[in-house]
Design an enzyme around this catalytic site. Sequence first.
Site, mmCIF file in Angstrom:
data_model
loop_
_atom_site.group_PDB
_atom_site.id
_atom_site.type_symbol
_atom_site.label_atom_id
_atom_site.label_comp_id
_atom_site.label_asym_id
_atom_site.label_seq_id
_atom_site.Cartn_x
_atom_site.Cartn_y
_atom_site.Cartn_z
ATOM 1 N N LEU A 103 -17.622 36.760 30.952
ATOM 2 C CA LEU A 103 -16.912 37.187 29.753
ATOM 3 C C LEU A 103 -15.651 36.354 29.719
ATOM 4 C CD1 LEU A 103 -17.155 41.106 29.993
ATOM 5 C CD2 LEU A 103 -18.526 39.592 28.567
ATOM 6 N N ASP A 104 -15.286 35.804 28.560
ATOM 7 C CA ASP A 104 -14.079 34.986 28.518
ATOM 8 C C ASP A 104 -12.843 35.855 28.747
ATOM 9 O OD1 ASP A 104 -12.999 35.909 25.918
ATOM 10 O OD2 ASP A 104 -14.731 34.894 25.071
ATOM 11 N N ALA A 105 -11.718 35.230 28.965
ATOM 12 C CA ALA A 105 -10.503 35.949 29.356
ATOM 13 C C ALA A 105 -10.097 37.017 28.348
ATOM 14 C CB ALA A 105 -9.357 34.956 29.563
ATOM 15 N N THR A 107 -12.108 38.692 26.312
ATOM 16 C CA THR A 107 -13.149 39.694 26.107
ATOM 17 C C THR A 107 -13.113 40.723 27.224
ATOM 18 O OG1 THR A 107 -14.552 38.079 24.984
ATOM 19 C CG2 THR A 107 -15.630 40.055 25.816
#
Length: 263
Positions: A103-105, A107
């Site tokens: 998950l990106d930072a 999210t």
Amino acid sequence: MAKERLQRIIAAAGIDSRRHCEELILEGAVRVNRKVVDELPAFADPDQDIITVHGRRIQIVQKVYYLLNKPKGVICSNSDPRGRKLAVNLVPAKTRVFCVGRLDADTTGLIIITNDNELTNRLTHPRYGVSKRYHVTVKGHIEPQHIEKLKKGVYVSEGRMSVTAAKVVQRGTTTSALEITLKEGQNRQIRRMLAGIGLDVKTLKRIRIGRIELKGLGVGQSRALTTKEIEYLRHATELEKPGQPKKAKSQTKSQRSRASQRK
């Protein structure tokens, strides 16, 4: 148990990073059943084979499985040159673990953290298509055509991206919310698709992985997966033994009738 890549077994035993473990193999420091293995790819069965590094037998660690409600700003990696918080440090694991996918930072939400390489590979492989559901808030008003475009697919630089399902859960004038389900997620896919149809994402949270839900898990909190949940994930990704044929799907009475008529 199926054979795994040798460098992953050694890394999971806490010897070093996977890349350094590859170097150890190429240097001739690793033996499997007393035979030097110095070429890649190399495979071994951690439950059956005797694996040594510099003459010392590695200790096979117990598989662990955690579910984390990832906070914003936390990175799904085992290291970060910028010194940001790591998701793997938010679970009480006493062995080296890693995130299943990313998950990106910005999210938040559910991510599985484990040291089970085989299950990780299958959960992240598009062939098995374990669904992931997200709750998204966007700026502005969502129109029916927005949902239709998401379902039909949105073209980005790599080609067309599509979703498995999308529905509006709250429609407002300044902020709206929707749920999006993916079976094959690409890098920042939801954000890029929504940007492609003129919607800016305010928040993005993963709320479900297959049948496993976020309910009862506070931000930054983690828990061990239950035996039932682990068995479900293994079944969902068809962890059959090598060479074992897949079970044929049972047919309904009407399907059998139509098949008989075609003969």
